[in-house]
Design a protein around this motif. Structure first.
Motif, short mmCIF file in Angstrom:
data_model
loop_
_atom_site.label_atom_id
_atom_site.label_comp_id
_atom_site.label_asym_id
_atom_site.label_seq_id
_atom_site.Cartn_x
_atom_site.Cartn_y
_atom_site.Cartn_z
N GLY A 121 0.93 -1.15 0.04
CA GLY A 121 -0.05 -0.11 -0.12
C GLY A 121 0.76 1.10 0.05
O GLY A 121 0.54 2.25 0.45
N ARG A 122 1.94 0.99 -0.69
CA ARG A 122 2.86 2.26 -0.68
C ARG A 122 3.25 3.04 0.73
O ARG A 122 3.25 4.22 1.04
CB ARG A 122 2.33 3.60 -1.60
N GLY A 123 3.58 1.67 1.65
CA GLY A 123 3.92 2.29 2.88
C GLY A 123 3.02 2.24 3.80
O GLY A 123 3.43 2.33 5.21
N GLN A 124 1.78 2.14 3.52
CA GLN A 124 0.62 2.15 4.73
C GLN A 124 0.76 0.88 5.41
O GLN A 124 0.39 0.80 6.50
CB GLN A 124 -0.69 2.51 4.09
N LEU A 125 1.22 -0.32 4.97
CA LEU A 125 1.32 -1.43 5.62
C LEU A 125 2.70 -1.87 5.92
O LEU A 125 3.20 -2.99 5.79
CB LEU A 125 0.78 -2.56 4.52
N THR A 126 3.43 -1.13 6.47
CA THR A 126 4.65 -1.22 7.09
C THR A 126 4.69 -0.65 8.52
O THR A 126 3.73 -0.26 9.01
CB THR A 126 5.71 -0.13 6.28
N ASN A 127 5.67 -1.00 9.23
CA ASN A 127 5.87 -1.13 10.83
C ASN A 127 5.54 0.29 11.29
O ASN A 127 4.94 0.36 12.41
CB ASN A 127 7.10 -1.81 11.16
N LYS A 128 5.94 1.40 10.77
CA LYS A 128 5.96 2.69 11.32
C LYS A 128 4.75 3.43 10.83
O LYS A 128 4.49 4.69 11.20
CB LYS A 128 7.25 3.24 10.91
N TYR A 129 3.89 2.98 10.07
CA TYR A 129 2.79 3.84 9.56
C TYR A 129 1.83 4.30 10.71
O TYR A 129 1.24 5.31 10.59
CB TYR A 129 1.97 3.12 8.41
N ALA A 130 1.43 3.32 11.37
CA ALA A 130 0.36 3.78 12.48
C ALA A 130 1.11 4.95 13.18
O ALA A 130 0.11 5.58 13.74
CB ALA A 130 0.02 2.46 13.61
N ASP A 131 2.04 4.59 13.58
CA ASP A 131 2.84 5.73 14.29
C ASP A 131 2.87 7.20 13.70
O ASP A 131 2.79 8.28 14.37
CB ASP A 131 4.35 5.48 14.75
N LYS A 132 3.08 7.13 12.51
CA LYS A 132 3.18 8.22 11.51
C LYS A 132 1.76 8.84 11.58
O LYS A 132 1.61 10.05 11.90
CB LYS A 132 3.47 8.07 10.23
N ILE A 133 0.61 8.19 11.28
CA ILE A 133 -0.67 8.79 11.08
C ILE A 133 -1.09 9.13 12.58
O ILE A 133 -1.88 10.25 12.79
CB ILE A 133 -1.73 7.86 10.57
N GLU A 134 -0.61 8.51 13.50
CA GLU A 134 -1.02 8.97 14.84
C GLU A 134 -0.40 10.41 15.34
O GLU A 134 -1.08 11.08 15.99
CB GLU A 134 -0.65 7.75 16.09
N ALA A 135 0.66 10.35 14.96
CA ALA A 135 1.45 11.48 15.06
C ALA A 135 0.79 12.78 14.35
O ALA A 135 0.75 13.58 14.78
CB ALA A 135 2.94 11.43 15.03
N GLU A 136 0.70 12.45 12.96
CA GLU A 136 0.13 13.52 12.12
C GLU A 136 -1.45 13.78 12.61
O GLU A 136 -1.72 15.20 12.71
CB GLU A 136 -0.18 12.78 10.70
N SER A 137 -2.02 13.04 13.58
CA SER A 137 -3.38 13.28 14.00
C SER A 137 -3.38 14.23 15.10
O SER A 137 -4.22 15.19 15.43
CB SER A 137 -4.19 12.26 14.38
#
Length: 334
Positions: free
Chosen positions: A225-241
């Protein structure tokens, strides 16, 4: 020091027949869409290509416009091929594509015979090859007759510049008609390359049936998914939120979506995997695709992704759980 390929490179990789053809492809293939262009250090690109081959990934997928700048990924591969891989040419499966914008004027993109065949000649020159193993029509052309586009693919094989042909980004109906034309010409379609992942399942709505009916393999690009299904993505979107401003769309950074990715991480952890490995297992599940085409920026990602093949097959219960988690998750990488 001259490169010598790992002697055990074929011991652990899984190879799957592409449809009803005689060609087998590795379950995981390496795509040079990004991170292999002229804007990247050649030695890093070389290290990734050679590590992939050492791990049994003998399929390298390119396109005329990969870079940046456009064309430079083929030049990078050509440099590594000339330096290290010439002795292994008969072990390699090298593919390229044409159809997206490459040069100025009316023949610099789309699906005309002139564009496709000129592009193939340029690709061969950039890579230093006499032929590619697979030549794709990268996208359907809304104005050029399909007979002309498929005729160009047929000629590429008959001229000895490609061994097989494929389609990419064609819908189910477009694929059905293109396959029919290719059969009539005597050059059957070997493989279809669609965008497919847990987050983008469009090929399940007709395309997979067309491929199965016609004995055609498939290779999924963007299986993570162009990086969405990688280890750090949840951290990224949580930080962005929680940030005052975000580079992501508002619907991509909701609390519900964060929780869905956390649930996928938890499921993967129960299996002893990363979320990336889980996503690859899912893509390659029974009824999935022939090969998953990974994109990487460093050697460690290749090693992690290949280890997905060590995972146990997903159970019916796990697949059901994944479907429940994925409900309304959305694909916001584009």
């Amino acid at each position: 020091m001259p490169y010598i390929a790992e002697q055990s490179r074929y011991s652990d990789m899984v190879y799957k027949r592409s449809g009803k053809s005689g060609l087998k492809v590795p379950a995981i293939s390496l795509g040079l869409w990004q991170n292999f262009g002229g804007n990247q250090p050649l030695e890093n690109s070389r290290a990734m290509i050679l590590k992939a081959f050492d791990l049994g990934i003998n399929h390298f997928d390119l396109a005329n416009n990969y870079g940046p700048p456009a064309g430079s990924a083929e030049e990078t591969f050509g440099a590594v091929y000339k330096k290290d891989l010439v002795p292994y040419r008969d072990e390699l499966l090298i593919s390229t594509k044409a159809g997206y914008y490459m040069w100025e004027g009316p023949y610099g993109e789309w699906g005309s015979r002139k564009n496709l065949l000129s592009s193939l000649d340029r690709s061969l020159t950039r890579m230093g090859l006499d032929y590619v193993d697979v030549f794709y029509s990268h996208r359907p052309d809304p104005e050029t007759p399909l007979e002309e586009t498929m005729g160009a693919l047929d000629y590429a094989v008959r001229s000895g510049k490609a061994l097989y042909v494929g389609l990419s980004n064609y819908s189910a109906d477009q694929t059905r008609e293109a396959v029919k034309i290719l059969k009539q010409l005597g050059t059957p379609c070997l493989i279809h390359q669609p965008n497919y992942s847990m987050l983008n399942r469009w090929i399940e709505d007709g395309l997979q049936e067309v491929l199965a009916e016609n004995g055609i393999g498939s290779i999924a690009y963007c299986p993570l998914g162009r990086g969405q299904l990688t280890n750090k993505y949840a951290d990224k979107i949580e930080a962005e939120s929680n940030a005052p401003s975000s580079t992501l769309r508002p619907e991509a950074i909701t609390a519900e979506r964060v929780q869905k990715f956390r649930s996928l991480e938890a499921l993967a952890a129960r299996r002893g995997q990363t979320i990336s490995q889980l996503a690859l297992n899912w893509t390659l599940r029974e009824g999935g695709v022939t090969s998953a085409l990974i994109g990487v920026s460093r050697v460690s990602q290749i090693e992690e992704n290949v280890k997905a093949l060590e995972g146990a097959p997903l159970t019916a219960e796990e697949l059901k759980e994944i479907d429940a988690i994925l409900n309304n998750i959305g694909d916001y990488a584009w």
